[in-house]
Design an enzyme around this catalytic site. Sequence first.
Site, PDB file in Angstrom:
ATOM      1  N   ARG A  95      73.820 -85.680  95.690  1.00 19.17           N
ATOM      2  CA  ARG A  95      73.904 -86.614  94.791  1.00 19.17           C
ATOM      3  C   ARG A  95      74.368 -87.634  95.094  1.00 19.17           C
ATOM      4  NH1 ARG A  95      77.465 -84.596  88.961  1.00 19.17           N
ATOM      5  NH2 ARG A  95      78.942 -85.341  90.342  1.00 19.17           N
ATOM      6  N   GLU A 120      77.018 -87.378  76.520  1.00 22.51           N
ATOM      7  CA  GLU A 120      77.989 -86.370  77.367  1.00 22.51           C
ATOM      8  C   GLU A 120      79.166 -86.738  76.602  1.00 22.51           C
ATOM      9  OE1 GLU A 120      77.606 -87.675  81.695  1.00 22.51           O
ATOM     10  OE2 GLU A 120      77.574 -88.953  81.588  1.00 22.51           O
ATOM     11  N   LYS A 146      76.863 -92.424  89.598  1.00 17.23           N
ATOM     12  CA  LYS A 146      78.304 -92.155  89.670  1.00 17.23           C
ATOM     13  C   LYS A 146      78.692 -92.765  90.967  1.00 17.23           C
ATOM     14  CE  LYS A 146      81.100 -87.766  89.933  1.00 17.23           C
ATOM     15  NZ  LYS A 146      82.074 -88.330  88.740  1.00 17.23           N
TER      16      LYS A 146
HETATM   17  N1  PXG Z   1      79.865 -86.868  82.766  1.00 14.27           N
HETATM   18  C1  PXG Z   1      80.014 -87.426  83.452  1.00 14.27           C
HETATM   19  C2  PXG Z   1      79.676 -88.785  83.124  1.00 14.27           C
HETATM   20  C3  PXG Z   1      81.710 -86.965  85.049  1.00 14.27           C
HETATM   21  O1  PXG Z   1      81.912 -88.349  85.394  1.00 14.27           O
HETATM   22  C4  PXG Z   1      80.419 -84.826  84.265  1.00 14.27           C
HETATM   23  C5  PXG Z   1      79.480 -85.355  83.210  1.00 14.27           C
HETATM   24  C6  PXG Z   1      80.631 -83.142  84.781  1.00 14.27           C
HETATM   25  O2  PXG Z   1      79.999 -83.142  86.567  1.00 14.27           O
HETATM   26  P1  PXG Z   1      80.580 -82.053  87.073  1.00 14.27           P
HETATM   27  O3  PXG Z   1      78.667 -82.368  88.352  1.00 14.27           O
HETATM   28  O4  PXG Z   1      81.232 -82.536  87.610  1.00 14.27           O
HETATM   29  O5  PXG Z   1      79.952 -80.653  86.761  1.00 14.27           O
HETATM   30  C7  PXG Z   1      81.692 -86.020  85.352  1.00 14.27           C
HETATM   31  C8  PXG Z   1      82.355 -85.406  86.564  1.00 14.27           C
HETATM   32  C9  PXG Z   1      88.349 -86.836  86.603  1.00 14.27           C
HETATM   33  C10 PXG Z   1      86.591 -86.191  87.049  1.00 14.27           C
HETATM   34  O6  PXG Z   1      89.294 -86.918  87.957  1.00 14.27           O
HETATM   35  C11 PXG Z   1      85.929 -86.074  86.124  1.00 14.27           C
HETATM   36  C12 PXG Z   1      84.984 -85.912  86.483  1.00 14.27           C
HETATM   37  C13 PXG Z   1      84.548 -84.809  87.505  1.00 14.27           C
HETATM   38  C14 PXG Z   1      86.052 -84.456  88.051  1.00 14.27           C
HETATM   39  C15 PXG Z   1      87.155 -85.198  88.016  1.00 14.27           C
HETATM   40  O7  PXG Z   1      88.504 -87.127  85.432  1.00 14.27           O
HETATM   41  N2  PXG Z   1      83.617 -86.159  86.182  1.00 14.27           N
END
Ligand code: PXG
Length: 289
Positions: A50, A182, A149
């Site tokens: 990703r 989301e 991201k």
């Molecule tokens: N949507 C968004 C906008 C994200 O930033 C997810 C979904 C979930 O994706 P994953 O691949 O992690 O299942 C994310 C990921 C934090 C933090 O510090 C945020 C994420 C992951 C790890 C830490 O708030 N977001």
Amino acid sequence: MKVFIDGKFYPERAAKISVFDHGLLYGDGVFEGIRAYHGRVFKLKEHLDRLFCSAKALLLDIPMTHAQLTRAVVETCRVNRVRNGYVRLLVTRGVGTLGLNPNRCQRPSVIIIAGSIQLYPPELYERGMEIVTVPTTRNLHSAVNPAIKSLNYLNNILAKIEANIAGVEEAVMLNAEGYVAECTGDNLFIVKNGELQTPPLSAGALYGITRATVMDLAREAGIKVTEPNLTRYDLFNAEECFLTGTGAEIVPVVKVDGRVIGSGRPGDLTRMLTERYHALTRVSGEPIF
Ligand code: PXG
């Protein structure tokens, strides 16, 4: 703590980047949030895939290969003795001039931090979370594609601030058409007629790695999983609701915009998937030691 910057490890206090890095000046860069469980880096290949896709969309050349990044992430966990923790991997556009043209940046920088993360208090996972819909909509695909991201998280930060103002921990973000996209850092799921539903990626969700893992686990357990467009009405009338993310893991949701979801307690399917998720983290991942 020792931080990896461009091939070297620096003590925490000496781990610094230039104020002329466009990652800081413009949010020009990409990142991943990754977890280590029981001495293994969970879903590292998927996170790196990703990362490369996000970078490609920004025409950002990551100055390391997939294999080199794998080794660097594992090594950063190893030198910090992180067996259960959180890895933040960033690639910035690098040092440039005081203008937004990325062509003026010399070389992208790779930063890897291995530490810990606790997004929400443990009680919240027992009781369930309350969330609200907020005014800030998810970015348009035609503006900053929500699949990227990137280091510019202001769209999500604004939504998070709006959730905080409403007195809750997390926000539901709709897209410009009014469909559920989301949450600010998590994907969203509901249970309807015993089946699992989550918004399609085209609705403006990130290609969540926890999302994909949970969908696989549900299918393995014989549960049907679909990706229809969802409205707030669908959330209000769901049997169960939960959020997924690397940081948050699986969070039960018991109230949306003041409406009690299902029984008002974390649901059976949510609990079952949470158990299966934790079981998977015990046996899968890139070994650290
Ligand atoms: N949507 C968004 C906008 C994200 O930033 C997810 C979904 C979930 O994706 P994953 O691949 O992690 O299942 C994310 C990921 C934090 C933090 O510090 C945020 C994420 C992951 C790890 C830490 O708030 N977001």
